[in-house]
Design an enzyme around this catalytic site. Structure first.
Site, PDB file in Angstrom:
ATOM      1  N   GLY A 106       0.807  -1.216   0.000  1.00  0.00           N
ATOM      2  CA  GLY A 106       0.000   0.000   0.000  1.00  0.00           C
ATOM      3  C   GLY A 106       0.835   1.259   0.000  1.00  0.00           C
ATOM      4  O   GLY A 106       0.481   2.252  -0.647  1.00  0.00           O
ATOM      5  N   ASP A 107       1.948   1.245   0.701  1.00  0.00           N
ATOM      6  CA  ASP A 107       2.849   2.393   0.730  1.00  0.00           C
ATOM      7  C   ASP A 107       3.344   2.717  -0.680  1.00  0.00           C
ATOM      8  O   ASP A 107       3.322   3.870  -1.111  1.00  0.00           O
ATOM      9  CB  ASP A 107       4.025   2.095   1.664  1.00  0.00           C
ATOM     10  CG  ASP A 107       5.032   3.222   1.715  1.00  0.00           C
ATOM     11  OD1 ASP A 107       4.648   4.357   2.062  1.00  0.00           O
ATOM     12  OD2 ASP A 107       6.213   2.965   1.407  1.00  0.00           O
TER      13      ASP A 107
END
Length: 144
Positions: free
Chosen positions: A35-36
């Site tokens: 997700g980062d």
């Protein structure tokens, strides 16, 4: 292109998606890791225009991918999340550990929850991810 429709470049990325049956094998930390990266790529695309120097791009992007900004983004999205999405954020919050000293533990947990949600939706429901990301507002004023 509709609000929930993915841009062509994101549609191509979706062809790399993990089968939903395998998602449960991933830890919240793995989802946050993904997700980062996905979120930073999304934010970078938001600041491409008008063209500017690399340093200005960097300053604008860093302001949005900081834990404090991610925590605020999560608060904005919470009323729009389904029970399954809220569960993904809860798993991310509970997995958050080892925060940087400069951060409040709650901010770090919320940022990790946000990244976990982004990673989870990227591999399970990219159109929903696009819908939620469209709700976020970014300050497009040039960085000093």
């Amino acid at each position: 292109m509709g609000e929930t429709e993915l841009p062509p470049s994101w549609q191509q990325l979706n062809s790399l998606a993990i089968h939903p049956d395998r998602v449960s094998q991933l830890s919240p930390a793995a989802l946050a890791y993904l997700g980062d990266a996905v979120y930073e790529l999304y934010v970078r695309t938001q600041f491409l225009f008008p063209p500017k120097r690399s340093h200005a791009y960097h300053q604008q992007v860093v302001a949005q991918v900081r834990a404090e900004a991610q925590s605020s983004h999560l608060q904005l999205l919470l009323p729009h999340l389904t029970s399954v999405e809220l569960d993904a954020t809860r798993r991310g919050r509970n997995a958050a550990n080892g925060r940087p000293r400069r951060l409040d533990p709650e901010v770090y947990q919320q940022a990790t929850s946000f990244e976990t949600l982004i990673g989870y939706l990227y591999i399970t429901n990219p159109p929903r991810l696009a819908e939620l990301l469209a709700l976020l507002q970014f300050d497009s004023t040039p960085a000093p």
